[in-house]
Structure formats: C-alpha cells, structure tokens
Design an enzyme around this catalytic site. Structure first.
Site, PDB file in Angstrom:
ATOM      1  N   ASP A 223       8.875  -0.392   4.250  1.00  0.00           N
ATOM      2  CA  ASP A 223       7.563  -0.605   3.648  1.00  0.00           C
ATOM      3  C   ASP A 223       6.464  -0.569   4.714  1.00  0.00           C
ATOM      4  O   ASP A 223       6.692  -0.930   5.864  1.00  0.00           O
ATOM      5  CB  ASP A 223       7.594  -1.978   2.966  1.00  0.00           C
ATOM      6  CG  ASP A 223       6.341  -2.235   2.148  1.00  0.00           C
ATOM      7  OD1 ASP A 223       6.114  -1.505   1.175  1.00  0.00           O
ATOM      8  OD2 ASP A 223       5.586  -3.168   2.510  1.00  0.00           O
ATOM      9  N   GLU A 248       7.435   4.344   4.621  1.00  0.00           N
ATOM     10  CA  GLU A 248       6.302   4.554   3.720  1.00  0.00           C
ATOM     11  C   GLU A 248       5.036   4.707   4.552  1.00  0.00           C
ATOM     12  O   GLU A 248       4.557   3.739   5.146  1.00  0.00           O
ATOM     13  CB  GLU A 248       6.149   3.363   2.780  1.00  0.00           C
ATOM     14  CG  GLU A 248       4.933   3.500   1.872  1.00  0.00           C
ATOM     15  CD  GLU A 248       4.355   2.174   1.401  1.00  0.00           C
ATOM     16  OE1 GLU A 248       3.651   2.171   0.385  1.00  0.00           O
ATOM     17  OE2 GLU A 248       4.579   1.128   2.048  1.00  0.00           O
TER      18      GLU A 248
END
Ligand SMILES: *[C@@H]1O[C@H](CO)[C@@H](O)[C@H](O)[C@H]1NC(C)=O
Ligand SMILES: *[C@@H]1O[C@H](CO)[C@@H](O)[C@H](O)[C@H]1NC(C)=O
Length: 497
Positions: A223, A248
């Site tokens: 993330d 990400e």
C-alpha cells in the site's frame, strides 16, 4: 588453449525460497482481489447487506469455505486486504474494516479470525495449487484521533513519537512532502513512519520476514508505496525472502510510476488502468491514447510483464459506474486480462457491481449470492481459460510484450505471443448499439499464415486466413474477439477442441 572458449559457464538459477513465489513465477498467475470483510461470512450466510462504513462480518474462515467460487473462475491466487490489528470504532471516516489503519503489527485483526485461521487459509490455498498475496502497509499506522493527539504508546512495535515524522499535509508537487507528510485527516490520522531511519526499517524488516514465514505468504501488495522513500525497499524485499511485490503508486504517468520498478519488483499498472477506463467507458473514448499509453508504458518501465493489470479496485469507482453497457464492460475486462502482466480482478467485478466512490465500491459480495452463472463470472472464466492455455502451450507468451498491431478511432487489435501460439484480440468501443463491422487483420503483424485455421474463442467461430495470411474478423455489436490458432487449441477443451 589461450582463448576463453575453453570455459563453459553453466548458470544454475538457485531459487532461495522455502515457499513464496518470485516475480517470474507470479507472471503466470491470475489474481482475485479479496476485501476480507466483504467477501464471505463464517456461516456462509447471504442474507442482508450491511452498512458499508462498518464491519460487515467477512472472515478468513468464510473465505476458505468459498474458495471454490474463486478457483472455478480460473484464478490461481488471491490478494487479501491487510491482516493486522486496527483500532476498531465507528467514525465519520467509517470503521477499519479495510485494514489500512494498523495499530499492532504483531496482532491479527480479530474481526477476521485467528492466527490458526490465517494459516489454514494459506494451507488450503497451497493444497489447491493456489497462492496467497497479502496487502501490507509500511508507510503509516492508524490512529482514531487528530494529528496532534495521537497516543503513540498504543502502537506496536512503533510505540514512540520518535519513530514518526511530524504531522504536515502532503503537497503532491513535492516528493519530500509525499514521503514525509501524513495521509488521513483529523478524524483518523495516519502517522507517517520515518522509514528512512535504519531503526524503523530494521523493525519492519524483522516483521515482514516473520509474517511471510509464519503464514507462508507468496507475494505482497504494498500500500501507498510512493509515500515511502525509495531506499527502504531493497532491505524490505530481501527480508521478505525475494517474493514478488506489487506496489501501489497511485498515479497514471509512466514517467512517475515506472522508476519505482527500480526499487520494487512490480507495481500496479495505473498508467494502463486510466487509458483502458477512458477508452472503453463510452463510445467516445480515445483509442489512440490507449495505443500510445501501452507503447509508452513498455518503453518506460523496466518490465511490464510483472506489473499488476487491473480495471477495478477498492479505491476507484467501479467500471460499471461509468457505463452499464455489458458489451463495453466485457471489452474492458478482456483487455485487462489479456494485457501484459498479472491480471487482477477485484471481487464483485464478476457480479457487475457498480459502486462508485468509497465505500459504495466495497459492496458485500454475498449480496450477489455467489452466483456462478452470472454473465461476467462466465466471461472471466473463459478469459482465464484461454490465457492459461496460451501459457501452457508456450511460457514465452508471458514475456512476449503485447503490442497494438492495428487500430482506428473505434477499434484496437492487440497481439501477444509468438506465431502459432499467439493471442490476437480485437476490441471496439462502439458498444452494443454499434452494429456489426468487419476488419481485416494483416498477416505481417498478426503472425497468422496462409490458409491457417484460426478460432475466435469467445463465440467459437471458425475462421481461415486467406492465401496471404490475412484474417477477416467481424465484430458483432461491438463485442470483443479473441483469436488463437486452431491447431494449438487441440486438447484444450476450448470450443470443443
Ligand atoms: C517539500 O516538503 C518538505 C517536507 O514537508 C519541506 O520541508 C520542504 O520545504 C518542501 N519544499 C518545497 C520546495 O516546498
Ligand atoms: C511469527 O510467529 C512467532 C512464533 O509464534 C511469533 O513470536 C511472532 O510474533 C510472529 N510474527 C508475526 C509478524 O506474525
């Protein structure tokens, strides 16, 4: 002999993995993205939806019980939402059901189950020949408080303020600010870790090494990767035993996202995500931007074949929130699944869920009652089948870079794979009202040869190349088409071959 010809160097690649998959081994996988809280309840019940701001009751045990639903669609791996303990409370920003507000990295989220349940999930996947990718969040912790009233002693292991940057708001034009300032707001703040400090990095490295081995994790989704200093990743990835990572980096510009592949094995392909979305969400989408975008990603990124290829996720409006035209939806899904990289389908795509912004794009899957006859469920199953067949026939299919071999303002034709084992796919954004048109795919680019028999595998149509190897394909009502050499399909069961 004085020449070096006398020396024979044999390189044996020794995979230093006990379990887990390397980036190269992930290329051939197909990933189903699970938001644990929203996938399946322990008792398997499908009654009643829930308040999408709150915990809805999904668990790892519920997921184990429904793996057939995922595997039957043809997926070989799942990516599950973050597993660690979060603060649990109803707030104006919702609750922590998504898992991105870590409080204790050494405890699991009790809402999802126990350590034994997570191990059981991993074991069950492995016994099916499937793999586990876990979402991890080394950028920040989560605190239900304003930025100035964080109780740092609640965090494990980062239980002191000195592990964190001072609060500031991110200025996305300033990369230092992106890596040092805080996400979140003054309802739920996300204290930003000093990952550039060796003590913080070492604590994360110890943790990830344990997590990967405790749960036999095969890959990581990372993330908010662009919010972390790039020097952090080498140590983290090596502590994670070299398993594949998909970072990400939430940005559509290849010049911004591709350099992250110098630090992370892989990233999510946000560039292509934006081009596919705009190209197929309406009949006026730009095909030429898609063509240029694909070429730009290839020339800018180190290796597009290990990126994650997706159309939807839990952060963006679902594709059917832009258009309900089933033909355009099928087209966009087909494009993402046959593109370079590892295809990722986010739970609910197969049920044509259409939620737009967070949290409405995080519907509980059980409201669709795990319908395995849904149009898109069956469509995705077909796509996984032809893709895995193409890989089985020739593993270099995976490293062959797909390229647009023909396009006009409404249509793009892609090729991936060497002649005799290539998938040539046709996509139009004319939609279900577009009428039927026929295009001719030129042999020079498609690799089809004179008189070669070719099968369109979505409609099971038999085609034959002409004496120059050109293939005429008709596109009924804007539908996507997938061509594969008929001879190569024998034994696949696809279209009865
Ligand atoms: C960029 O952000 C950092 C961290 O907030 C700050 O110290 C620095 O002054 C900013 N630079 C510019 C040019 O604004
Ligand atoms: C891994 O398991 C060991 C042994 O049970 C435990 O002490 C450790 O805290 C676990 N680490 C993580 C990150 O789960």
């Amino acid at each position: 002999m004085a020449t070096s010809l006398g020396f024979l160097y044999v390189f044996i690649s020794i995979v230093a993995l006990v379990s887990g998959l390397t980036p190269a081994q992930w290329r051939s996988q197909s990933i189903y993205q699970v938001m644990t809280d929203r996938f399946a309840r322990t008792d398997g019940s499908t009654t009643a939806g829930c308040d999408l701001n709150e915990y809805c009751g999904g668990t790892w045990q519920g997921l184990i019980n429904r793996l057939d639903y995922i595997q039957s669609m043809g997926f070989t791996a799942i990516w599950i939402s973050p597993v660690v303990k979060n603060p649990i409370a109803s707030t104006q920003d919702g609750n922590s059901y998504h898992g991105y507000w870590a409080q204790d990295a050494y405890a699991l989220n009790p809402k999802f189950g126990t350590s034994a349940d997570l191990k059981a999930l991993s074991n069950e996947l492995h016994s099916r020949g499937m793999y586990l990718m876990v979402d991890v969040v080394p950028n920040h912790m989560g605190s239900i408080s304003s930025q100035t009233t964080v109780d740092y002693s609640k965090f494990n292991p980062f239980n002191k303020q000195s592990y964190f940057h001072k609060p500031c708001n991110i200025d996305y034009n300033n990369q230092t600010s992106v890596t040092q300032c805080w996400l979140g707001d003054n309802i739920v703040s996300l204290p930003d870790l000093r990952t550039e400090d060796s003590n913080v990095a070492n604590m994360w490295n110890t943790w990830i090494g344990q997590l990967v081995s405790n749960y036999s994790i095969d890959g990581l989704r990372i993330d908010t990767a662009q919010q972390i200093d790039t020097a952090f990743w080498a140590g983290f990835q090596s502590a994670a035993k070299g398993i594949h990572t998909l970072g990400e980096v939430f940005n559509g510009d290849p010049n911004y996202i591709c350099p992250y592949q110098n630090y992370l094995h892989g990233i999510l392909n946000y560039g292509t995500y934006y081009w596919i979305t705009q190209a197929f969400q309406s009949t006026s989408g730009s095909i030429s931007n898609l063509v240029n975008g694909i070429n730009q990603m290839k020339s800018t990124c180190k290796d597009v074949t290990v990126l994650g290829s997706f159309l939807e996720n839990h952060d963006n409006p679902r594709f059917p929130s832009y258009t309900q035209d089933i033909v355009l939806i099928r087209t966009a899904i087909t494009f993402t699944m046959l593109a370079d990289g590892i295809p990722i389908i986010y739970q609910g795509q197969e049920q044509k869920f259409s939620g737009s912004n967070v949290p409405s794009n995080r519907e509980a899957l059980w409201t669709a009652k795990y319908n395995q006859n849904a149009d898109l469920y069956l469509h995705i199953q077909k796509l996984n089948r032809i893709r895995s067949w193409a890989i089985r026939k020739d593993s270099t299919y995976l490293t062959y870079n797909a390229w647009p071999i023909w396009s006009d303002s409404k249509t793009i034709v892609m090729r991936k794979g060497y002649a005799g084992k290539q998938i040539v796919s046709v996509y139009s954004n004319s939609g279900s009202n577009g009428g039927t048109r026929t295009i001719t795919i030129n042999s020079g680019n498609s690799g089809f040869t004179a008189g070669e028999k070719v099968t369109e595998v979505l409609r099971c149509e038999a085609l034959t190349a002409d004496s120059r190897g050109n293939v005429g394909v008709s596109i009924p009502t804007g539908r996507p088409g997938i061509l594969y050499p008929t001879a190569g399909l024998r034994g696949s069961g696809i279209c009865g071959l």
